[in-house]
Design a protein around this motif. Sequence first.
Motif: not given
Length: 87
Positions: A69, A71-73, A76
């Motif tokens: 999460w 890394e995703y943020k 994003e």
Amino acid sequence: MILTADALRAVNACEEQVQHLVQLFPDGVEVTPELCAQHAQEFDWGFAARNFLSPTAYAEYKKMEGPAWAEYKKMEGPALAECNKVL
């Protein structure tokens, strides 16, 4: 593991998710990492993890979830900014 509509219903999955599974995989489906990635936006894999993984596997899932999460943020914001340039 084979995921079926009956297995989802047995753990009180929402009917929308059950019907989506039936629509895509009427006879159920073997859950693989590739399948999860391919359908990441369509199914609540966190719900599946909580309800179908062994305690050891779920602990490993939780250990990996936080960094994933993060890394995703991290990605994003720049991805959305790039999209907004195009729009």
